[in-house]
Design an enzyme around this catalytic site. Structure first.
Site, short mmCIF file in Angstrom:
data_model
loop_
_atom_site.label_atom_id
_atom_site.label_comp_id
_atom_site.label_asym_id
_atom_site.label_seq_id
_atom_site.Cartn_x
_atom_site.Cartn_y
_atom_site.Cartn_z
CE LYS A 100 -4.31 1.36 2.26
NZ LYS A 100 -5.16 1.55 1.25
N1 PPE Z 1 -7.83 -1.90 -3.02
C1 PPE Z 1 -7.28 -0.59 -2.94
C2 PPE Z 1 -6.64 -0.13 -4.14
C3 PPE Z 1 -7.43 0.16 -1.76
O1 PPE Z 1 -6.90 1.40 -1.50
C4 PPE Z 1 -8.27 -0.48 -0.55
C5 PPE Z 1 -8.39 0.23 0.74
C6 PPE Z 1 -8.68 -1.84 -0.66
C7 PPE Z 1 -8.56 -2.46 -1.93
C8 PPE Z 1 -9.42 -2.40 0.28
O2 PPE Z 1 -8.44 -2.96 1.35
P1 PPE Z 1 -8.80 -3.31 2.83
O3 PPE Z 1 -9.14 -1.78 3.39
O4 PPE Z 1 -7.64 -3.77 3.47
O5 PPE Z 1 -9.98 -4.06 2.88
N2 PPE Z 1 -8.31 1.59 0.60
C9 PPE Z 1 -8.17 2.30 1.80
C10 PPE Z 1 -8.18 3.95 1.32
C11 PPE Z 1 -9.16 4.69 1.07
C12 PPE Z 1 -8.94 6.33 0.77
O6 PPE Z 1 -9.72 6.89 0.31
O7 PPE Z 1 -8.03 6.68 1.57
C13 PPE Z 1 -9.01 2.25 2.92
O8 PPE Z 1 -10.33 1.82 2.55
O9 PPE Z 1 -8.71 2.54 3.89
#
Ligand code: PPE
Length: 303
Positions: free
Chosen positions: A156
């Site tokens: 990330k």
């Molecule tokens: N894909 C991406 C590209 C992504 O950024 C997230 C989280 C996910 C999948 C889902 O991952 P998880 O949170 O582990 O279930 N995105 C983060 C950032 C959002 C933002 O706008 O800043 C979040 O949901 O915290």
């Protein structure tokens, strides 16, 4: 915002004082890693959902970039607990970040100090209050997701979110709430900040880890929750066309939680509203994260 403190490099600072130099390496080259975590107001007080898994991903995200976070998991946990406690937050979003700071410019980060910070603030629904019940309209972005052969997609990384910003803003400029991005092969990857699930004939499908996606913690939680409810879940590759004909679609993510998708490129999905399987999983998800279901204790870190 009702928050006034940020933890940075080992100290609790006033919100306004959590600053960096304008020649910070990460500002120029995107060399930072971050997390997004939610703390829920449960029956037993505030509890952080899957904190240890988020922490583990945080450290792992740094590996390809030699970002060795100079604080232990125990120190980051203590700092986060104190931030939540001090600011009297019962539910909040937690944003840990670690990045190459300031020493000199030039691509090589060798010798540049790593800075670490954590902020917490209240954050309601990600895609709007109605999104949770009515679902969102999405478009397939003309921007592709960068391939895992170009940049590690399981990390990330701050810089790579330009890809998400391009896709999300393209969708919003065109009147949609959110985008779905295809990978380099042309199959479905994920949303700009969400993973994606499909329901067909009562079974669940989600894009596999080799489809250039982030290994979402909510995605894994929903897989577990669905299987505990007796659903079959398949991690696979999903084509663009399969989205159009799906019975149901939904996004998962820490910020997005479980958000139904009601149309793709103006094609109604199912009845054009939240589908029954999505509703069941969403209800179960909120029951679990708000502490109303037994058996998921090891997913919580109590504040
Ligand atoms: N894909 C991406 C590209 C992504 O950024 C997230 C989280 C996910 C999948 C889902 O991952 P998880 O949170 O582990 O279930 N995105 C983060 C950032 C959002 C933002 O706008 O800043 C979040 O949901 O915290």
């Amino acid at each position: 915002m009702d928050v006034d403190t940020i933890w940075m490099d080992g100290e609790f600072l006033d919100w306004e004082d959590a600053q960096v130099h304008v020649l910070t390496h990460a500002l120029h080259y995107g060399t930072g890693v971050f997390e997004g975590v939610r703390c829920y107001d449960t029956e037993d007080g505030p509890a952080i959902f899957r904190w240890e898994d988020h922490l583990e991903r945080f450290y792992q995200s740094g590996k390809p970039y030699d970002i060795e976070i100079p604080f232990s998991p125990e120190e980051l946990t203590a700092a986060t607990m104190e931030l939540i406690d001090r600011q009297d937050l019962d539910s909040c979003y937690i944003r840990p970040i670690a990045f190459y700071g300031y020493d000199r410019l030039g691509l090589s980060p060798e010798g540049i100090p790593i800075q670490t910070a954590i902020a917490c603030w209240p954050w309601g629904t990600y895609l709007g209050e109605e999104a949770i019940t009515d679902g969102v309209d999405v478009m397939i972005s003309s921007w592709r997701k960068y391939a895992s052969s170009q940049i590690p997609t399981n990390a990330k990384t701050t810089g790579t979110y330009v890809n998400s910003v391009l896709a999300g803003e393209e969708a919003r400029r065109n009147g949609y709430t959110e985008a779905v991005v295809l990978n380099k092969e042309g199959n479905v990857a994920e949303g700009p900040g969400e993973n994606i699930f499909m329901v067909n004939d009562g079974e669940l499908y989600t894009t596999g880890l080799s489809e250039s996606i982030l290994d979402g913690i909510t995605r894994q939680s929903v897989i577990d929750i669905a299987e505990d409810l007796g659903y079959e879940v398949t991690e696979t590759s999903i084509s663009r066309g399969e989205l159009y004909t799906a019975d149901e679609l939904f996004f998962t993510g820490t910020a997005a939680e479980v958000t139904p998708i009601r149309s793709v490129d103006d094609n109604e999905i199912g009845e054009g509203t939240r589908g029954p399987v999505t509703e069941e999983l969403q209800q179960r998800f909120f029951d679990i994260v708000e502490g109303r279901v037994d058996g998921y204790d090891d997913w919580f870190t109590h504040v």
